[in-house]
Design an enzyme around this catalytic site. Structure first.
Site, PDB file in Angstrom:
ATOM      1  CG  HIS A  99      -0.181  -0.073   2.505  1.00 47.93           C
ATOM      2  ND1 HIS A  99       0.004  -1.172   3.013  1.00 47.93           N
ATOM      3  CD2 HIS A  99       0.169   0.998   3.366  1.00 47.93           C
ATOM      4  CE1 HIS A  99       0.526  -0.817   4.440  1.00 47.93           C
ATOM      5  NE2 HIS A  99       0.818   0.495   4.514  1.00 47.93           N
ATOM      6  CG  HIS A 101       0.923   5.609   3.947  1.00 53.73           C
ATOM      7  ND1 HIS A 101       0.290   5.601   5.121  1.00 53.73           N
ATOM      8  CD2 HIS A 101       1.750   4.512   4.020  1.00 53.73           C
ATOM      9  CE1 HIS A 101       0.637   4.557   5.793  1.00 53.73           C
ATOM     10  NE2 HIS A 101       1.271   3.709   5.374  1.00 53.73           N
TER      11      HIS A 101
HETATM   12  P1  5GP Z   1       2.052   0.841   7.397  1.00 59.78           P
HETATM   13  O1  5GP Z   1       2.437   1.407   8.499  1.00 59.78           O
HETATM   14  O2  5GP Z   1       1.798  -0.763   7.259  1.00 59.78           O
HETATM   15  O3  5GP Z   1       2.645   1.582   6.290  1.00 59.78           O
HETATM   16  O4  5GP Z   1       0.476   1.454   7.508  1.00 59.78           O
HETATM   17  C1  5GP Z   1      -0.731   0.802   7.808  1.00 59.78           C
HETATM   18  C2  5GP Z   1      -1.632   1.632   7.693  1.00 59.78           C
HETATM   19  O5  5GP Z   1      -3.002   1.145   7.715  1.00 59.78           O
HETATM   20  C3  5GP Z   1      -1.795   2.567   9.206  1.00 59.78           C
HETATM   21  O6  5GP Z   1      -1.667   3.863   8.865  1.00 59.78           O
HETATM   22  C4  5GP Z   1      -3.120   2.175   9.552  1.00 59.78           C
HETATM   23  O7  5GP Z   1      -3.826   3.291  10.216  1.00 59.78           O
HETATM   24  C5  5GP Z   1      -3.825   1.690   8.523  1.00 59.78           C
HETATM   25  N1  5GP Z   1      -4.972   0.666   9.096  1.00 59.78           N
HETATM   26  C6  5GP Z   1      -4.664  -0.364   9.437  1.00 59.78           C
HETATM   27  N2  5GP Z   1      -5.710  -0.860   9.635  1.00 59.78           N
HETATM   28  C7  5GP Z   1      -6.915  -0.374   9.218  1.00 59.78           C
HETATM   29  C8  5GP Z   1      -8.188  -0.609   8.877  1.00 59.78           C
HETATM   30  O8  5GP Z   1      -8.622  -1.641   9.306  1.00 59.78           O
HETATM   31  N3  5GP Z   1      -8.755   0.166   8.090  1.00 59.78           N
HETATM   32  C9  5GP Z   1      -8.303   1.371   7.739  1.00 59.78           C
HETATM   33  N4  5GP Z   1      -8.943   2.561   6.934  1.00 59.78           N
HETATM   34  N5  5GP Z   1      -7.002   1.933   7.675  1.00 59.78           N
HETATM   35  C10 5GP Z   1      -6.351   0.745   8.487  1.00 59.78           C
END
Ligand code: 5GP
Ligand code: ZN
Length: 137
Positions: A99, A101
């Site tokens: 993913h 951001h």
């Molecule tokens: P990472 O740290 O893996 O790059 O980012 C994961 C992101 O996914 C985090 O910013 C977190 O807030 C978001 N996230 C995790 N679980 C969920 C969810 O169930 N729904 C949504 N909308 N975002 C999520």
């Protein structure tokens, strides 16, 4: 993938505030935004991180990021944005489904990427660049 929370979101097993969907891509608002409008863009096909994706997957992803980024920018009146993808826990990856951001940015919004810069020793950067270059031939 069974235990992947983003695969569950893609299968509509968990509700989200969706902003975009086509046959390959989904984008929705981050549940815990660093600024309002913080959006996650992802391929529907499961992969652990961005580096695992093939050329076609990446092309589609980047084109979607451009489209969604422009829409988020417009709606949030952002002055700029950060577009980033964390790879592995050491870099802050928590969800292991590729993913990206998209975070709208404003003056004095409290988000800081201020980092302590490191210095190369004499000749080190040349050697490092040359090693990376040789893998890219
Ligand atoms: P990472 O740290 O893996 O790059 O980012 C994961 C992101 O996914 C985090 O910013 C977190 O807030 C978001 N996230 C995790 N679980 C969920 C969810 O169930 N729904 C949504 N909308 N975002 C999520
Ligand atoms: Zn997944």
């Amino acid at each position: 993938m069974e235990d992947c929370i983003f695969c569950k979101i893609i299968k509509k097993e968990i509700p989200v505030d969706m902003v975009y969907e086509d046959k390959d891509i989904m984008a929705f608002l981050d549940i815990n935004p660093s600024n309002k409008g913080h959006t996650l863009v992802m391929p529907k096909k499961h992969s652990k991180n961005l580096l695992e994706n093939n050329e076609e997957d990446l092309k589609r992803l980047v084109l979607a990021i451009k489209k969604i980024g422009n829409a988020v920018m417009k709606v949030t009146n952002a002055e700029g944005m950060n577009i980033l993808s964390n790879i592995n826990p050491i870099a802050g990856q928590v969800v292991f489904h590729t993913h990206v951001h998209i975070t709208p940015r404003y003056k004095d919004d409290g988000i800081s990427f201020k980092i302590q810069r490191k210095a190369y020793n004499e000749g080190e950067s040349k050697e490092l660049a040359s090693k990376i270059k040789s893998l890219l031939k």
